[in-house]
Write a protein that holds these residues in place. Structure first.
Motif, PDB file in Angstrom:
ATOM      1  N   ARG A   9     -17.586 -17.984 -13.572  1.00  0.00           N
ATOM      2  CA  ARG A   9     -16.641 -17.741 -13.060  1.00  0.00           C
ATOM      3  C   ARG A   9     -16.406 -18.060 -11.373  1.00  0.00           C
ATOM      4  N   LEU A  10     -15.650 -17.604 -10.328  1.00  0.00           N
ATOM      5  CA  LEU A  10     -15.985 -17.737  -8.930  1.00  0.00           C
ATOM      6  C   LEU A  10     -16.483 -16.846  -8.347  1.00  0.00           C
ATOM      7  N   VAL A  11     -16.898 -17.739  -7.467  1.00  0.00           N
ATOM      8  CA  VAL A  11     -17.467 -16.545  -6.224  1.00  0.00           C
ATOM      9  C   VAL A  11     -17.478 -17.052  -5.327  1.00  0.00           C
ATOM     10  N   LEU A  12     -16.727 -16.524  -4.508  1.00  0.00           N
ATOM     11  CA  LEU A  12     -16.540 -16.410  -2.874  1.00  0.00           C
ATOM     12  C   LEU A  12     -17.486 -16.961  -1.472  1.00  0.00           C
ATOM     13  N   VAL A  13     -17.324 -17.322  -0.564  1.00  0.00           N
ATOM     14  CA  VAL A  13     -18.972 -17.810   0.226  1.00  0.00           C
ATOM     15  C   VAL A  13     -17.671 -17.201   1.574  1.00  0.00           C
ATOM     16  N   VAL A  14     -17.210 -16.356   2.723  1.00  0.00           N
ATOM     17  CA  VAL A  14     -16.610 -15.881   3.664  1.00  0.00           C
ATOM     18  C   VAL A  14     -16.165 -17.475   4.697  1.00  0.00           C
ATOM     19  N   PRO A  15     -15.592 -17.790   5.039  1.00  0.00           N
ATOM     20  CA  PRO A  15     -16.155 -18.439   5.807  1.00  0.00           C
ATOM     21  C   PRO A  15     -16.012 -17.860   7.554  1.00  0.00           C
ATOM     22  N   ASP A  16     -16.951 -18.752   7.985  1.00  0.00           N
ATOM     23  CA  ASP A  16     -17.200 -18.418  10.023  1.00  0.00           C
ATOM     24  C   ASP A  16     -15.969 -18.543  10.917  1.00  0.00           C
ATOM     25  N   ILE A  17     -15.642 -16.945  10.527  1.00  0.00           N
ATOM     26  CA  ILE A  17     -14.228 -16.900  12.157  1.00  0.00           C
ATOM     27  C   ILE A  17     -14.968 -15.325  13.006  1.00  0.00           C
ATOM     28  N   ALA A  18     -14.961 -15.988  13.555  1.00  0.00           N
ATOM     29  CA  ALA A  18     -15.571 -15.072  14.771  1.00  0.00           C
ATOM     30  C   ALA A  18     -14.800 -13.325  14.681  1.00  0.00           C
ATOM     31  N   ASN A  19     -13.322 -13.549  14.584  1.00  0.00           N
ATOM     32  CA  ASN A  19     -12.736 -12.395  14.699  1.00  0.00           C
ATOM     33  C   ASN A  19     -13.235 -11.593  13.130  1.00  0.00           C
ATOM     34  N   ALA A  20     -13.506 -10.655  12.878  1.00  0.00           N
ATOM     35  CA  ALA A  20     -13.404 -10.030  12.419  1.00  0.00           C
ATOM     36  C   ALA A  20     -12.259  -9.446  11.219  1.00  0.00           C
ATOM     37  N   ASP A  21     -10.416  -8.900  12.164  1.00  0.00           N
ATOM     38  CA  ASP A  21     -10.071  -8.887  11.800  1.00  0.00           C
ATOM     39  C   ASP A  21      -8.878  -9.821  11.314  1.00  0.00           C
ATOM     40  N   ALA A  30      -7.229 -14.310  -0.046  1.00  0.00           N
ATOM     41  CA  ALA A  30      -7.860 -14.436  -1.052  1.00  0.00           C
ATOM     42  C   ALA A  30      -7.402 -14.013  -2.521  1.00  0.00           C
ATOM     43  N   LEU A  31      -8.774 -13.010  -2.414  1.00  0.00           N
ATOM     44  CA  LEU A  31      -9.016 -12.100  -3.943  1.00  0.00           C
ATOM     45  C   LEU A  31      -7.713 -11.889  -4.713  1.00  0.00           C
ATOM     46  N   ARG A  32      -6.064 -11.510  -3.775  1.00  0.00           N
ATOM     47  CA  ARG A  32      -5.217 -11.889  -4.455  1.00  0.00           C
ATOM     48  C   ARG A  32      -4.453 -12.402  -5.517  1.00  0.00           C
ATOM     49  N   GLY A  33      -5.528 -13.684  -5.127  1.00  0.00           N
ATOM     50  CA  GLY A  33      -5.140 -14.713  -6.238  1.00  0.00           C
ATOM     51  C   GLY A  33      -5.394 -14.851  -7.443  1.00  0.00           C
ATOM     52  N   GLY A  34      -7.217 -13.528  -8.179  1.00  0.00           N
ATOM     53  CA  GLY A  34      -7.390 -14.169  -9.376  1.00  0.00           C
ATOM     54  C   GLY A  34      -8.583 -13.222  -9.315  1.00  0.00           C
ATOM     55  N   ASP A  35      -9.181 -13.301 -10.275  1.00  0.00           N
ATOM     56  CA  ASP A  35     -10.660 -13.147 -10.249  1.00  0.00           C
ATOM     57  C   ASP A  35     -11.452 -13.742  -9.951  1.00  0.00           C
ATOM     58  N   VAL A  36     -12.347 -12.874  -9.196  1.00  0.00           N
ATOM     59  CA  VAL A  36     -13.070 -12.929  -8.041  1.00  0.00           C
ATOM     60  C   VAL A  36     -14.880 -11.815  -8.593  1.00  0.00           C
ATOM     61  N   ALA A  37     -16.008 -12.888  -8.632  1.00  0.00           N
ATOM     62  CA  ALA A  37     -16.428 -11.927  -9.020  1.00  0.00           C
ATOM     63  C   ALA A  37     -17.680 -11.379  -8.406  1.00  0.00           C
ATOM     64  N   SER A  38     -18.048 -11.922  -7.129  1.00  0.00           N
ATOM     65  CA  SER A  38     -18.304 -11.597  -6.107  1.00  0.00           C
ATOM     66  C   SER A  38     -18.201 -12.317  -5.302  1.00  0.00           C
ATOM     67  N   VAL A  39     -18.055 -11.362  -3.781  1.00  0.00           N
ATOM     68  CA  VAL A  39     -18.168 -12.826  -2.246  1.00  0.00           C
ATOM     69  C   VAL A  39     -19.727 -11.955  -1.123  1.00  0.00           C
ATOM     70  N   ILE A  40     -19.793 -13.239  -1.115  1.00  0.00           N
ATOM     71  CA  ILE A  40     -21.581 -13.064  -0.112  1.00  0.00           C
ATOM     72  C   ILE A  40     -19.955 -13.759   1.099  1.00  0.00           C
ATOM     73  N   LEU A  41     -20.759 -12.721   2.344  1.00  0.00           N
ATOM     74  CA  LEU A  41     -20.822 -12.622   3.414  1.00  0.00           C
ATOM     75  C   LEU A  41     -22.060 -13.426   4.327  1.00  0.00           C
ATOM     76  N   PRO A  42     -22.371 -14.211   4.765  1.00  0.00           N
ATOM     77  CA  PRO A  42     -22.854 -15.127   5.555  1.00  0.00           C
ATOM     78  C   PRO A  42     -22.960 -14.209   6.845  1.00  0.00           C
ATOM     79  N   GLN A  43     -24.703 -14.394   7.174  1.00  0.00           N
ATOM     80  CA  GLN A  43     -24.566 -13.558   8.613  1.00  0.00           C
ATOM     81  C   GLN A  43     -24.075 -15.109   9.808  1.00  0.00           C
ATOM     82  N   TYR A  44     -24.058 -16.132   9.727  1.00  0.00           N
ATOM     83  CA  TYR A  44     -23.442 -17.247  10.612  1.00  0.00           C
ATOM     84  C   TYR A  44     -24.549 -17.092  11.973  1.00  0.00           C
ATOM     85  N   GLY A  45     -23.312 -17.167  12.586  1.00  0.00           N
ATOM     86  CA  GLY A  45     -24.338 -16.474  13.994  1.00  0.00           C
ATOM     87  C   GLY A  45     -24.330 -15.734  14.770  1.00  0.00           C
TER      88      GLY A  45
END
Length: 217
Positions: A9-21, A30-45
């Motif tokens: 199954r697919l796991v998404l890693v959130v991209p590094d985008i500074a604007n939260a909205d 992206a999540l509307r596209g289909g099955d995603v098991a989990s999403v990982i949110l890195p802190q980046y900078g």
């Protein structure tokens, strides 16, 4: 949303985008596209305060889509944002500490498992999953051969699920699935063109539905 229980199954890693909205809107699409098991949110900078704000926006979006929200970074953000789990990028000792503190409350997994010895050290701590690769390690079209080899070895002998970082080409998910890995993580492969993210998630699921090997019960 259907959840394939017998294939990778697919796991998404959130991209590094500074604007939260903006980031939240892209992930929601992206999540509307289909099955995603989990999403990982890195802190980046991001500093801890900004990371907290991003997490508070993203976690409910992820959870409402039926996926688990995993925080990679400041562990205090997990509780404040009501995320489902903590993704550890450090050594086995860091995973052990997190499991001691959160095992009854949160998903805890990850590990900087770059070789078999380190992977086994992580495995001894009984995390919920082990991660092969780096969250920003998708720098080539295909998944890193070393991570594929580790996943194939791991999946053949260890029951703890593994997530393998894919490449920048969405089709790289198939090589990961063929190792026997339970999950494939994608970042650039899904989010390089944000407007295309929902259709790419759908394409990945279709590819896995058609060609990924099935797990035995």
């Amino acid at each position: 949303m259907t959840e394939p229980e017998n294939r990778c199954r697919l796991v998404l890693v959130v991209p590094d985008i500074a604007n939260a909205d903006e980031r939240a809107a892209i992930v929601a699409d992206a999540l509307r596209g289909g099955d995603v098991a989990s999403v990982i949110l890195p802190q980046y900078g991001l500093d801890d305060g900004s990371f907290q704000k991003h997490a508070e926006k993203l976690v409910p979006i992820i959870q409402n889509a039926g996926a688990a929200a995993l925080i990679a970074g400041d562990s205090r953000v997990v509780g404040r944002s009501k995320a489902d789990g903590l993704h550890i990028t450090g050594p086995a000792s860091e995973i052990a500490d997190a499991i001691d503190r959160y095992a009854d409350k949160l998903i805890v997994g990850g590990g900087n498992a770059a070789d078999r010895h380190t992977a086994l050290e992580v495995g001894e701590e009984r995390p919920d999953y082990i991660f092969f690769g780096k969250l920003d390690g998708d720098i080539k079209p295909e998944a890193h051969p070393k991570n594929l080899a580790l996943a194939e070895w791991w999946a053949s002998m260890i029951e703890i699920p593994c997530i393998v970082m894919g490449g920048t080409d969405p089709a790289s998910v198939l090589a990961v699935a063929e190792t026997g890995a339970e999950f494939v993580a994608m970042r650039v492969g899904v989010f390089a063109e944000p407007a295309q993210a929902p259709s790419i998630v759908a394409q990945i699921n279709a590819l896995l539905d058609e060609k990924a090997p099935r797990f035995e019960d």
